[in-house]
Design an enzyme around this catalytic site. Structure first.
Site, short mmCIF file in Angstrom:
data_model
loop_
_atom_site.label_atom_id
_atom_site.label_comp_id
_atom_site.label_asym_id
_atom_site.label_seq_id
_atom_site.Cartn_x
_atom_site.Cartn_y
_atom_site.Cartn_z
CD GLN A 92 -2.27 -0.94 2.62
OE1 GLN A 92 -3.79 -0.27 2.48
NE2 GLN A 92 -2.29 -1.70 3.78
CG HIS A 110 -3.15 1.95 -1.96
ND1 HIS A 110 -2.79 1.92 -0.45
CD2 HIS A 110 -3.28 1.20 -2.01
CE1 HIS A 110 -3.32 1.22 0.04
NE2 HIS A 110 -4.32 1.25 -1.21
CG LEU A 204 3.60 -0.32 16.05
CD1 LEU A 204 4.00 0.72 16.74
CD2 LEU A 204 4.83 -1.33 17.23
C1 BV8 Z 1 -11.66 2.67 -3.50
C2 BV8 Z 1 -2.05 6.82 -1.28
C3 BV8 Z 1 -12.94 1.87 -5.02
C4 BV8 Z 1 -1.84 8.50 -0.80
C5 BV8 Z 1 -3.73 6.05 0.08
C6 BV8 Z 1 -16.46 6.44 0.39
C7 BV8 Z 1 -16.42 6.99 -0.92
C8 BV8 Z 1 -15.48 6.26 -1.14
C9 BV8 Z 1 -14.69 5.17 -1.09
C10 BV8 Z 1 -14.71 4.77 0.35
C11 BV8 Z 1 -15.78 5.15 1.08
N1 BV8 Z 1 -15.91 4.56 1.94
C12 BV8 Z 1 -14.56 3.75 2.41
C13 BV8 Z 1 -14.19 4.41 1.15
C14 BV8 Z 1 -12.97 3.17 0.49
C15 BV8 Z 1 -12.21 3.76 0.89
C16 BV8 Z 1 -11.76 3.45 2.31
O1 BV8 Z 1 -10.74 2.33 2.62
N2 BV8 Z 1 -11.64 4.74 3.68
C17 BV8 Z 1 -11.25 4.27 4.76
C18 BV8 Z 1 -10.76 6.03 4.74
C19 BV8 Z 1 -12.93 3.95 4.69
N3 BV8 Z 1 -10.89 3.32 0.13
C20 BV8 Z 1 -11.04 4.13 -1.42
O2 BV8 Z 1 -11.19 4.86 -1.63
C21 BV8 Z 1 -9.40 3.49 -2.64
N4 BV8 Z 1 -10.20 2.80 -3.41
O3 BV8 Z 1 -11.89 2.36 -2.42
O4 BV8 Z 1 -12.18 2.37 -4.97
C22 BV8 Z 1 -14.27 2.81 -5.10
C23 BV8 Z 1 -13.98 3.83 -5.90
C24 BV8 Z 1 -15.00 4.96 -6.34
C25 BV8 Z 1 -15.75 5.33 -4.96
C26 BV8 Z 1 -15.88 4.36 -4.12
C27 BV8 Z 1 -15.40 2.71 -4.32
C28 BV8 Z 1 -8.61 4.14 -2.77
C29 BV8 Z 1 -7.31 3.77 -1.07
C30 BV8 Z 1 -6.42 4.70 -1.54
C31 BV8 Z 1 -6.42 5.40 -1.09
N5 BV8 Z 1 -4.79 6.05 -0.96
N6 BV8 Z 1 -2.29 6.46 -0.67
C32 BV8 Z 1 0.10 8.25 0.11
O5 BV8 Z 1 -0.13 7.34 0.26
O6 BV8 Z 1 0.46 9.55 0.48
S1 BV8 Z 1 -4.43 4.82 1.40
C33 BV8 Z 1 -3.05 5.34 2.34
O7 BV8 Z 1 -3.57 3.98 3.96
C34 BV8 Z 1 -1.74 4.27 2.30
O8 BV8 Z 1 -1.84 4.41 0.84
C35 BV8 Z 1 -1.51 3.26 3.97
O9 BV8 Z 1 -0.33 2.98 3.06
C36 BV8 Z 1 -3.07 3.11 3.29
C37 BV8 Z 1 -3.22 2.49 4.83
O10 BV8 Z 1 -2.87 2.82 5.81
P1 BV8 Z 1 -1.73 1.65 6.48
O11 BV8 Z 1 -0.43 1.42 6.02
O12 BV8 Z 1 -2.32 0.38 7.94
O13 BV8 Z 1 -0.87 2.86 7.56
P2 BV8 Z 1 -1.57 3.29 8.95
O14 BV8 Z 1 -0.99 4.03 9.61
O15 BV8 Z 1 -3.40 3.10 9.13
O16 BV8 Z 1 -0.97 1.86 9.98
C38 BV8 Z 1 0.37 1.61 10.45
C39 BV8 Z 1 0.16 0.10 10.46
O17 BV8 Z 1 1.52 0.14 11.30
C40 BV8 Z 1 -0.25 0.62 12.39
O18 BV8 Z 1 -0.92 -0.64 12.74
C41 BV8 Z 1 0.50 0.29 13.10
O19 BV8 Z 1 0.25 -0.77 14.15
C42 BV8 Z 1 1.56 -0.29 12.20
N7 BV8 Z 1 3.12 -0.09 12.41
C43 BV8 Z 1 3.75 0.79 12.54
N8 BV8 Z 1 5.04 1.00 12.98
C44 BV8 Z 1 5.26 -0.57 13.13
C45 BV8 Z 1 4.68 -1.23 13.09
N9 BV8 Z 1 4.35 -2.42 12.57
C46 BV8 Z 1 6.04 -3.04 12.47
N10 BV8 Z 1 6.74 -2.60 12.93
C47 BV8 Z 1 6.40 -0.96 13.53
N11 BV8 Z 1 7.30 -0.81 13.18
#
Ligand code: BV8
Length: 239
Positions: A92, A110, A204
């Site tokens: 991602q 992504h 984590l």
């Molecule tokens: C889609 C690019 C079909 C930007 C990213 C309403 C309307 C439209 C869509 C939606 C909607 N409601 C929901 C959706 C779907 C939406 C979605 O899921 N929203 C969420 C917020 C509810 N998804 C989308 O829109 C996707 N497309 O569905 O298309 C569609 C099309 C049109 C209309 C409807 C549907 C597109 C999703 C992609 C968005 N772009 N990135 C950028 O990167 O700048 S997403 C972004 O979040 C990043 O890519 C990131 O990687 C990703 C996920 O986050 P995580 O990687 O999990 O990072 P996070 O900080 O959350 O967590 C870190 C984790 O690591 C934690 O668990 C932590 O404990 C752990 N950690 C931390 N340190 C460590 C560790 N683990 C181990 N070791 C460590 N040291």
């Protein structure tokens, strides 16, 4: 842990790059590098203020360019090189730390920070330099139509045909550093499990979709994932 695996899929998120100094998404109360995610990572945000979004990603490019892969990235590469199975990475992340660690078969669902897409001809420009609202497309020469090749919220993911095939065939699904909040990536574990894969989660703390994981390893992936790779490789050697 089974005797042997044939097709391993590793899903990574921002957490795997945390120990390389790159910010994660949800550890900063919904801000993404001091910006509201909806302002810099959504279709509406880009349409509303393309200059802000280009600036945001141009700055992120500089930060990502200097980041180095950490032990977790390197362990994935070692698994690819030393374990007798197909090992694919679905990430991602828009950073290129998997590639810098020497990993192959990396699928950026992504998008990627060092790419921009032309909204006129749809072709990709690879570039670590700044992209702005003036940048001309190297393919069709039209200016002002370049967008970061980043999948914004509300946009469809990249490589989903490949992802569907990988999830259908995998017998070991490993998730590293993702909170399981963003769909459809957060549903990949469910699909893999439905196809019979064993599922492991390295993060984590418990995540939003952790009930689909058979095993949970909590702690920094740079510390927890290399020993896991050691045990997989050792297991394979004793077969
Ligand atoms: C889609 C690019 C079909 C930007 C990213 C309403 C309307 C439209 C869509 C939606 C909607 N409601 C929901 C959706 C779907 C939406 C979605 O899921 N929203 C969420 C917020 C509810 N998804 C989308 O829109 C996707 N497309 O569905 O298309 C569609 C099309 C049109 C209309 C409807 C549907 C597109 C999703 C992609 C968005 N772009 N990135 C950028 O990167 O700048 S997403 C972004 O979040 C990043 O890519 C990131 O990687 C990703 C996920 O986050 P995580 O990687 O999990 O990072 P996070 O900080 O959350 O967590 C870190 C984790 O690591 C934690 O668990 C932590 O404990 C752990 N950690 C931390 N340190 C460590 C560790 N683990 C181990 N070791 C460590 N040291």
């Amino acid at each position: 842990m089974a005797e042997s695996y044939r097709n391993i899929v590793i899903l990574t998120g921002a957490g795997i790059s945390a120990e390389s100094g790159l910010a994660t998404f949800r550890s900063s109360n919904g801000l993404w590098n001091n910006h509201r995610v909806e302002d810099v990572a959504s279709v509406e945000g880009f349409e509303r203020n393309p200059e802000l979004v280009h600036d945001f990603y141009n700055n992120l490019k500089t930060e990502i360019q200097t980041a180095r892969p950490n032990a977790a990235h390197l362990a994935i590469t070692r698994l690819q090189r030393e374990y007798p199975a197909a090992v694919s990475v679905i990430t991602q992340n828009v950073d290129t730390l998997h590639e810098k660690a020497g990993s192959k078969e990396v699928w950026h669902i992504h998008g990627q920070i060092n790419q921009a897409v032309c909204l006129n001809c749809s072709r990709i420009m690879e570039s670590w330099s700044d992209v702005t609202t003036e940048t001309a497309c190297p393919h069709c020469s039209v200016s002002g139509m370049m967008k970061p090749n980043i999948v914004f919220f509300g946009e469809n993911l990249l490589y989903m045909d490949k992802v569907d095939r990988l999830l259908a065939e995998c017998d070991l699904f490993i998730s590293i550093g993702t909170s399981g909040v963003v769909y459809p990536a957060a549903a990949f574990v469910q699909i893999a499990k439905a196809h019979g894969a064993e599922t492991w989660e390295f993060t984590l703390e418990p995540t939003s979709n952790n009930y689909y994981f058979d095993h949970h390893i909590y702690g920094p992936a740079g510390k927890t994932f290399p020993p896991f790779v050691d045990s997989l490789i050792k297991e394979a050697e004793t077969r």
